[in-house]
Design a protein around this motif. Structure first.
Motif, mmCIF file in Angstrom:
data_model
loop_
_atom_site.group_PDB
_atom_site.id
_atom_site.type_symbol
_atom_site.label_atom_id
_atom_site.label_comp_id
_atom_site.label_asym_id
_atom_site.label_seq_id
_atom_site.Cartn_x
_atom_site.Cartn_y
_atom_site.Cartn_z
ATOM 1 N N ALA A 106 0.824 -1.206 0.000
ATOM 2 C CA ALA A 106 0.000 0.000 0.000
ATOM 3 C C ALA A 106 0.858 1.256 0.000
ATOM 4 N N SER A 133 -0.723 0.688 -5.316
ATOM 5 C CA SER A 133 -2.165 0.816 -5.075
ATOM 6 C C SER A 133 -2.832 -0.553 -5.224
ATOM 7 N N ALA A 183 -7.867 -3.450 -2.263
ATOM 8 C CA ALA A 183 -8.194 -3.811 -0.883
ATOM 9 C C ALA A 183 -9.212 -4.942 -0.845
#
Length: 236
Positions: A117, A121, A124
């Motif tokens: 992270a 990117s 999640a």
């Protein structure tokens, strides 16, 4: 169940077993993470978890081989068998203690997606789904290991047998795509413990793999209870 759970959990961390399990898992996952996400410049951590799942089965004997085999060899299992407590509570206490060690290990491994992270990117949703899948797969693996431990009085035999079972499951998962026969392919898919992780790594929380893993847990725990109860009545 609470007393058995606390006793077993303390046993994992009063001995090197729990630390060895966590350390080896973190090392293996770290190597896979380094190769796939750092050296490979990829932010797909969910695939990293799927790759690590193949190695996890070989670590399961560390936390399951002693569950019942050691107590049976030392004859201390007679205290549990004759105690005024349900066998199912004993089995569940041992199962949840091992699952707690797994949960602690996965919690520590969150450091890896945090690193991704910071550098990139990552998705999640896929990471959360992969962790859910890995946890369920781990619970099913632990249930299998505890069942095998209950079937023998030797930790070595329990470890080797568990290792053998996971090796065959891993082989079944690896040869699925190499088989043309639809029936054999479906049969191997039905018993593939690790192949179902692919859905979770794609961010798909499908009902079928969730039911599969929960069913494996239920069946193995049921068989373990029956094995212990048989010894209670036979006096073996």
């Amino acid at each position: 169940m609470s007393a058995v759970y606390k006793k077993e959990l303390r046993g994992y961390f009063y001995s090197p077993i729990g630390y060895a399990f966590i350390g080896i898992f973190m090392l293996v996952l770290g190597v896979v993470f380094l190769v796939m996400n750092i050296s490979g410049s990829s932010a797909d951590y969910a695939s990293t978890m799927t790759s690590a799942a193949s190695f996890f089965g070989f670590l399961v004997p560390l936390i399951t081989m002693r569950s019942f085999a050691e107590e049976r060899r030392n004859k201390t299992d007679q205290l549990l068998i004759t105690a005024p407590v349900r066998i199912s509570s004993v089995v569940m206490g041992k199962f949840f203690a091992a699952v707690t060690v797994l949960a602690i290990t996965l919690a520590l491994s969150i450091i890896y997606p945090i690193i991704i992270a910071v550098l990139g990117s990552p998705s999640a949703g896929e990471i959360v789904s992969a962790y859910v899948g890995f946890f369920l797969m781990g619970c099913a693996s632990i249930a299998i290991g505890i069942m095998i431990s209950a079937a023998t009085q030797s930790q070595v035999v329990a470890a080797v047998a568990t290792f053998g079972v996971f090796f065959m499951l891993l082989m079944a998962s690896n040869v699925i795509n190499l088989i043309n026969s639809g029936f054999i392919r479906q049969a191997l898919t039905a018993v593939s413990l690790f192949d179902r992780m692919k859905d979770f790594s794609s961010g798909i929380l499908g009902l079928s793999p969730i039911i599969y893993y929960i069913s494996i847990c239920g069946v193995c725990i049921f068989v373990t209870v029956r094995l212990i109860e048989r010894r209670r009545w036979s006096g073996d």
